[in-house]
Design an enzyme around this catalytic site. Structure first.
Site, PDB file in Angstrom:
ATOM      1  N   ASP A   1       0.843  -1.201   0.000  1.00 32.24           N
ATOM      2  CA  ASP A   1       0.000   0.000   0.000  1.00 32.24           C
ATOM      3  C   ASP A   1       0.875   1.247   0.000  1.00 32.24           C
ATOM      4  O   ASP A   1       1.979   1.217  -0.541  1.00 32.24           O
ATOM      5  CB  ASP A   1      -0.930  -0.055   1.225  1.00 32.24           C
ATOM      6  CG  ASP A   1      -2.266   0.618   0.974  1.00 32.24           C
ATOM      7  OD1 ASP A   1      -2.261   1.825   0.689  1.00 32.24           O
ATOM      8  OD2 ASP A   1      -3.307  -0.043   1.080  1.00 32.24           O
TER       9      ASP A   1
ATOM     10  N   SER B   1     -11.106  -0.758  -1.013  1.00 32.71           N
ATOM     11  CA  SER B   1      -9.806  -0.725  -0.325  1.00 32.71           C
ATOM     12  C   SER B   1      -9.968  -1.032   1.152  1.00 32.71           C
ATOM     13  O   SER B   1      -9.054  -1.547   1.781  1.00 32.71           O
ATOM     14  CB  SER B   1      -9.186   0.671  -0.434  1.00 32.71           C
ATOM     15  OG  SER B   1      -8.555   0.843  -1.649  1.00 32.71           O
TER      16      SER B   1
ATOM     17  N   HIS C   1      -3.792   6.080   3.306  1.00 34.63           N
ATOM     18  CA  HIS C   1      -4.467   4.863   2.848  1.00 34.63           C
ATOM     19  C   HIS C   1      -3.849   3.598   3.434  1.00 34.63           C
ATOM     20  O   HIS C   1      -4.540   2.719   3.951  1.00 34.63           O
ATOM     21  CB  HIS C   1      -4.388   4.849   1.320  1.00 34.63           C
ATOM     22  CG  HIS C   1      -5.225   3.827   0.641  1.00 34.63           C
ATOM     23  ND1 HIS C   1      -4.797   2.534   0.427  1.00 34.63           N
ATOM     24  CD2 HIS C   1      -6.468   3.901   0.117  1.00 34.63           C
ATOM     25  CE1 HIS C   1      -5.742   1.866  -0.217  1.00 34.63           C
ATOM     26  NE2 HIS C   1      -6.767   2.660  -0.416  1.00 34.63           N
TER      27      HIS C   1
END
Ligand SMILES: *[C@@H]1O[C@H](CO)[C@@H](O)[C@H](O)[C@H]1NC(C)=O
Ligand SMILES: *[C@@H]1O[C@H](CO)[C@@H](O)[C@H](O)[C@H]1NC(C)=O
Ligand SMILES: *[C@@H]1O[C@H](CO)[C@@H](O)[C@H](O)[C@H]1NC(C)=O
Ligand SMILES: *[C@@H]1O[C@H](CO)[C@@H](O)[C@H](O)[C@H]1NC(C)=O
Ligand SMILES: *[C@@H]1O[C@H](CO)[C@@H](O)[C@H](O)[C@H]1NC(C)=O
Ligand SMILES: *[C@@H]1O[C@H](CO)[C@@H](O)[C@H](O)[C@H]1NC(C)=O
Length: 784
Positions: free
Chosen positions: A148, A555, A225
């Protein structure tokens, strides 16, 4: 030229877009070299040095010198499979593609990135009084690799759980030092690995310092994220987590005791994560060698999808599967239109997103007397006067490009998503530029969902929005007063789960024989760790700092499944990736918390397997599924044969004894529908067809009797035989056959059913998707 003059003339407003495209076009035609990935199969030379030397030799064939070849090479993949990434022109790529031993050569693309409450909702409560300490019993021995944007290592989610044991001793990974990342300080028994990959990124976007966006040259996260997904999968328990006081509780990942290894492959461009395929493949190569047990990957290519072995995610996950490492991917956020699901390869897990049972109801009061209910994250009461959008925006379109020169100070603006149409984020920025005190954003029924915003925003449905609009029309010469009251947090609010409208839908556009997505998990307003120096809205004008943030997307659903797999794998270390996927799929539930069918968000309809795969993930049942549909090398070989790979290529790709490979390939006429996938999907069913499945008893009782029940898809008769499967200590495995007989005229419509085996305690359910195509071609011509 690839756009017409007419197009140029009538889209004056898109002038900037066009000139941007034009300049990209020019750059494109001047520079003819690109990064290509050359894939060579598994690593035949076990020695890494030899493999690397071989890569340089191979590459030298298309360059003047070895030195030129070395300079063109970005990566040599040599640990877990064999291949390399290099800058090539198209003729060099063609020559390499036609070289013996090369399986594929493809141009690298850029891939996009696609809590507290969610675990209680799924029955994995951390409340000890409930006596389900599954999350505390398992996970220590499992290492989850998260690919990520890196990690904010200082977050409470990445502290060591009390009593956590030493790092598993077969772990070969490392924590790489770098910008604001000190392994001695930031790595511990929780965060046991941190690597970063940016050779491909910098080749494409220039040096980090010159991209114009903040970044750390290390595994530290500059986007949020990766911190969010990692803490969702394996975050340690952290008290007092909330965003502005909402969704308060103990935050923890799916497997709070599992270990985390971070592989940073996505970097900041315009506050969006950009990940190159060559960097992704490098992470797969090293993570598998490091010894991760699970890989969680919340990113993907936009459709159109490429052939599996022209994509690094598929190649990387194919080798992960062969090494016994399950890979969990997000389905993508391209819904609700059908057939845009990504990450559809049959060796990994593809996760759709759904809501949890938490809401943030927010009351709106007009003229102290009439009230409406919306969804928001309002912390302080907002008061002002209500006004329509057209006073502040041309044509009433709440978009920054439509701003009139009129101040909305003291005003709450009423905006309709249908006027424009506009997205909530655009309306929010526009209202904030008009200096409004707040925004009431009206959306179609069942669509409004709360989200962090730069000004106070309440989202309400169009039935109430229309009433407000009519009320405004009645109060002609005066703007009504409006109060927006602080939002509440409620739980156990049905309907839940509901499939998110944005979640990408099946059928798979390249391999309709495998139902994708596989399963659904929470992906709306998930609370998880967040870097305090990144604003919760990721808008540069937002100056707030938070340690936890609500995020939505597939996600967010993907790491939920990764965390659950950590528990399953910890409880059943010998289960293959396919066995684990089977456990998840066959135990998924199809009913919401009130016992109704699971709905589709942004609609009033019930979901089908193209929305949620087998259903919503059910961790407690997945630990003890009763039977599993396993897959072995043979299944994958059938698939590769049917995909057109030659025997030589398959031998290079599949790790198996020579004889197995050869003999399986001769049976290449076995159809994909016989591959032992736990869901059954038959496309283009023209006549009676029989398919085969095998199940293995993994229940506590070695002797067990299972009975079948079926739900027939419309217009299809389903016969399962035998109808009883008897398992004993001597016979843990049984096969059965399913005959599908179309009994209607149809030209390719999809219908849904199921096959469930039960011993009275376990319910092992496979979704059944059938596309009947019995209309003759003559009739088709007539009909059209
Ligand atoms: C590609 O690169 C090779 C080696 O540098 C060169 O010989 C060849 O002319 C190039 N081809 C094209 C089409 O540019
Ligand atoms: C996939 O890669 C092969 C070469 O290995 C190439 O011939 C083919 O055109 C590629 N397909 C797509 C759709 O890019
Ligand atoms: C980026 O620039 C800063 C200041 O100019 C410098 O200290 C730093 O080393 C640079 N980082 C990289 C990765 O080049
Ligand atoms: C906006 O309105 C103010 C006050 O009416 C005026 O002074 C100003 O020139 C206007 N600006 C533009 C760009 O029209
Ligand atoms: C909003 O406020 C800013 C700062 O006071 C001002 O520059 C801007 O013109 C205002 N916008 C409008 C539409 O009045
Ligand atoms: C249905 O069958 C016809 C005739 O065999 C074939 O041409 C067509 O592609 C099939 N349609 C689908 C959706 O598979």
């Amino acid at each position: 030229m690839w756009f017409s003059i007419e197009a140029m003339a009538n889209v004056f407003q898109h002038f900037w877009t066009l000139s941007l495209l034009l300049s990209l076009y020019l750059i494109h035609s001047i520079s003819t070299s690109h990064v290509y990935i050359v894939y060579l199969g598994h690593n035949q030379n076990r020695d890494h040095l030899l493999t690397s030397q071989y890569h340089v030799e191979l590459l030298s064939n298309v360059f003047e010198s070895k030195a030129d070849a070395k300079q063109a090479m970005l990566y040599s993949y040599k640990h877990s499979f064999s291949g390399f990434a290099a800058t090539l022109n198209s003729s060099q790529a063609t020559i390499l593609a036609n070289t013996k031993g090369v399986i594929s050569v493809f141009r690298s693309k850029t891939v996009e990135l696609h809590t507290t409450r969610s675990w209680d909702f799924m029955g994995l409560s951390m409340d000890y009084s409930q006596g389900t300490p599954l999350q505390l019993a398992y996970g220590d021995n499992i290492i989850v690799g998260v690919f990520d944007t890196g990690i904010w290592p200082d977050s409470a989610s990445f502290k060591e759980e009390p009593g956590i044991g030493p790092v598993p001793n077969n772990w070969k990974g490392i924590c790489m030092p770098g910008d604001k990342f000190n392994p001695a300080k930031h790595c511990n028994r929780k965060l046991i690995g941190a690597r970063y990959y940016l050779t491909g990124f910098e080749r494409r976007y220039g040096p980090l310092n010159k991209t114009g966006y903040p970044e750390y040259r290390s595994a530290r996260d500059s986007l949020g994220h990766g911190t969010h997904t990692a803490s969702t999968a394996v975050g340690s328990r952290a008290k007092y987590a909330s965003l502005f006081g909402f969704a308060q509780g103990i935050a923890r990942g799916g497997s709070p005791r599992a270990r985390l290894a971070v592989y940073k492959i996505c970097w900041n461009i315009n506050f969006d994560g950009k990940c190159t395929e060559e960097d992704i493949l490098a992470a797969f190569d090293e993570a598998l060698h490091d010894g991760v047990h699970i890989i969680s990957a919340s990113f993907g290519l936009r459709p159109p999808l490429l052939p599996f072995f022209n994509s690094s995610s598929s190649i990387g996950s194919f080798h992960a599967m062969q090494l016994g490492v399950p890979v969990v991917f997000s389905a993508g956020n391209n819904g609700p239109d059908p057939s845009l699901v990504g990450n559809v390869n049959p060796w990994s897990i593809c996760v759709a997103a759904s809501t949890i049972d938490r809401r943030f109801p927010t009351k709106i009061l007009l003229d102290d007397s009439i009230s409406f209910m919306g969804e928001g994250l309002i912390t302080k009461k907002v008061t002002g006067n209500l006004d329509r959008a057209r006073s502040y925006f041309y044509r009433g379109v709440c978009h920054p490009g439509n701003l009139r020169n009129r101040s909305a100070v003291g005003i709450v603006i009423l905006c309709f998503s249908t006027v424009g149409p506009v997205m909530s984020e655009d309306a929010e920025v526009a209202a904030s530029q008009a200096n409004a005190s707040g925004l009431i954003f009206v959306q179609p029924l069942t669509r409004p969902i709360a989200a962090a915003s730069i000004i106070p925003v309440v989202r309400i449905d169009i039935i109430q929005g229309t009433r407000i609009d009519h009320y405004l029309a009645l109060s002609k010469n005066r703007l009504p007063t409006v109060e927006i009251l602080p939002s509440a947090t409620t739980i156990r609010s049905p309907p839940a789960p509901v499939v998110s409208d944005f979640s990408s839908r099946g059928p798979s556009s390249i391999s309709p024989d495998f139902l994708k997505p596989d399963i659904s998990a929470p992906g709306i307003n998930i609370l998880a760790a967040w870097p305090p120096n990144i604003p919760p809205t990721v808008f540069s004008t937002d100056t707030r700092s938070v340690n936890w943030n609500l995020q939505s997307g597939t996600s967010m659903s993907c790491p939920h499944v990764s965390g659950i797999i950590a528990l399953i794998k910890s409880a059943h270390p010998d289960w293959s990736p396919a066995a684990i996927r089977s456990a998840l799929i066959t135990t998924a539930y199809q009913r919401d918390i009130t016992g109704d069918s699971i709905q589709v968000g942004g609609s009033t309809k019930a979901s089908d397997p193209f929305d949620i795969g087998a259903g919503h993930v059910n961790p407690l049942k997945a630990i003890d599924p009763g039977l599993i549909y396993d897959m072995n090398t043979r299944d994958y070989i059938i698939f590769l044969c049917n995909s057109g790979y030659t025997e030589d290529q398959i031998k290079a790709m599949v790790i198996c004894p020579f004889s197995t490979c050869a003999s399986c390939c001769r049976k290449k006429y076995e159809p994909n529908t016989n591959i032992n996938y736990p869901s059954i999907s038959v496309s283009n069913l023209q006549c009676e067809t029989t398919i085969k499945r095998s199940v293995r008893n993994v229940g506590h009782k070695k002797t067990a009797i299972y009975f079948v029940s079926t739900v027939n898809p419309d217009g299809v008769e389903v016969y399962v035989w035998p109808r009883i499967l008897i398992f004993s200590p001597f016979k843990a495995e049984n096969s059965y056959f399913v005959t599908l007989k179309p009994v209607k005229a149809s030209r390719g419509r999809y219908d849904f059913g199921s096959i469930t085996w039960s011993d009275g305690f376990h319910y092992v359910r496979s979704p059944l998707v059938v596309q009947v195509n019995t209309t003759t071609s003559a009739a088709q011509v007539e009909a059209s």
